[in-house]
Design a protein around this motif. Structure first.
Motif, PDB file in Angstrom:
ATOM      1  N   SER A  47      58.315  78.900  57.658  1.00 21.02           N
ATOM      2  CA  SER A  47      58.823  79.961  56.786  1.00 21.02           C
ATOM      3  C   SER A  47      57.735  80.453  55.843  1.00 21.02           C
ATOM      4  O   SER A  47      57.977  80.722  54.687  1.00 21.02           O
ATOM      5  N   GLY A  48      56.530  80.566  56.361  1.00 21.97           N
ATOM      6  CA  GLY A  48      55.403  81.001  55.538  1.00 21.97           C
ATOM      7  C   GLY A  48      55.513  82.447  55.119  1.00 21.97           C
ATOM      8  O   GLY A  48      56.121  83.278  55.794  1.00 21.97           O
ATOM      9  N   ALA A  49      54.921  82.763  53.998  1.00 21.27           N
ATOM     10  CA  ALA A  49      54.954  84.127  53.477  1.00 21.27           C
ATOM     11  C   ALA A  49      54.181  85.097  54.361  1.00 21.27           C
ATOM     12  O   ALA A  49      54.431  86.294  54.345  1.00 21.27           O
ATOM     13  N   ASP A  50      53.254  84.576  55.177  1.00 25.37           N
ATOM     14  CA  ASP A  50      52.448  85.451  56.025  1.00 25.37           C
ATOM     15  C   ASP A  50      53.261  86.114  57.133  1.00 25.37           C
ATOM     16  O   ASP A  50      52.836  87.097  57.711  1.00 25.37           O
ATOM     17  N   GLN A 100      61.265  77.725  71.403  1.00 29.33           N
ATOM     18  CA  GLN A 100      61.003  79.134  71.681  1.00 29.33           C
ATOM     19  C   GLN A 100      60.587  79.879  70.416  1.00 29.33           C
ATOM     20  O   GLN A 100      59.637  80.671  70.411  1.00 29.33           O
ATOM     21  N   LEU A 101      61.314  79.629  69.327  1.00 29.20           N
ATOM     22  CA  LEU A 101      61.018  80.315  68.081  1.00 29.20           C
ATOM     23  C   LEU A 101      59.683  79.873  67.492  1.00 29.20           C
ATOM     24  O   LEU A 101      58.977  80.671  66.881  1.00 29.20           O
ATOM     25  N   ARG A 102      59.307  78.611  67.688  1.00 30.78           N
ATOM     26  CA  ARG A 102      57.992  78.151  67.228  1.00 30.78           C
ATOM     27  C   ARG A 102      56.882  78.936  67.922  1.00 30.78           C
ATOM     28  O   ARG A 102      55.877  79.296  67.313  1.00 30.78           O
ATOM     29  N   GLY A 103      57.054  79.179  69.222  1.00 28.73           N
ATOM     30  CA  GLY A 103      56.067  79.952  69.967  1.00 28.73           C
ATOM     31  C   GLY A 103      55.952  81.367  69.434  1.00 28.73           C
ATOM     32  O   GLY A 103      54.842  81.877  69.224  1.00 28.73           O
ATOM     33  N   GLU A 107      52.685  83.029  67.487  1.00 27.85           N
ATOM     34  CA  GLU A 107      52.079  84.292  67.913  1.00 27.85           C
ATOM     35  C   GLU A 107      51.977  85.264  66.749  1.00 27.85           C
ATOM     36  O   GLU A 107      50.948  85.905  66.557  1.00 27.85           O
ATOM     37  N   GLN A 108      53.043  85.373  65.981  1.00 30.74           N
ATOM     38  CA  GLN A 108      53.032  86.314  64.863  1.00 30.74           C
ATOM     39  C   GLN A 108      52.088  85.839  63.767  1.00 30.74           C
ATOM     40  O   GLN A 108      51.463  86.642  63.097  1.00 30.74           O
TER      41      GLN A 108
END
Length: 118
Positions: A47-50, A100-103, A107-108
């Motif tokens: 949940s990073g701000a980036d 899946q969401l970690r991937g 990427e983002q």
């Protein structure tokens, strides 16, 4: 953290519908399970701000909400195991979706502010 718009699909009403609960007796318990499930899934992904808009993306929101509802349902269905000696592991659906969401999150995270990949 997930935005209110994204989290709206993983709400008390939807959870009660998926569990086929009509009454309001367990509402407090269910709200706690939803909060715990959201926290668990977000912690498993990041949940990073980036990448603050990550959870509001269409392709992410459906997976996130499904994972939260599945986990909250598991907490409710196996609630006695949360305090008893026997433990029920987190179901494979949630683990698969978190993977899946970690991937997607990774990427983002690699994209710089200029929109270019690192």
């Amino acid at each position: 953290m997930a935005t209110d718009e994204t989290a709206s699909a993983a709400n008390l009403e939807t959870l009660k519908l998926s569990l086929r609960i009509d009454g309001e007796t367990d509402d407090g318990l269910l709200k706690g399970y939803l909060a715990a499930a959201k926290s668990f899934v977000e912690s498993g992904i990041g949940s990073g701000a980036d990448v603050s808009d990550f959870y509001s993306q269409t392709n992410v929101a459906d997976l996130f909400n499904t994972a939260v509802l599945a986990l909250a349902s598991t907490y409710y269905t196996y609630r006695t195991s949360l305090s008893a000696i026997a433990a029920i592991p987190v179901d494979l659906t949630v683990n698969s979706i978190i993977g899946q969401l970690r991937g997607l999150y990774a990427e983002q995270s690699e994209v710089t502010d200029d929109g270019e990949s690192n």
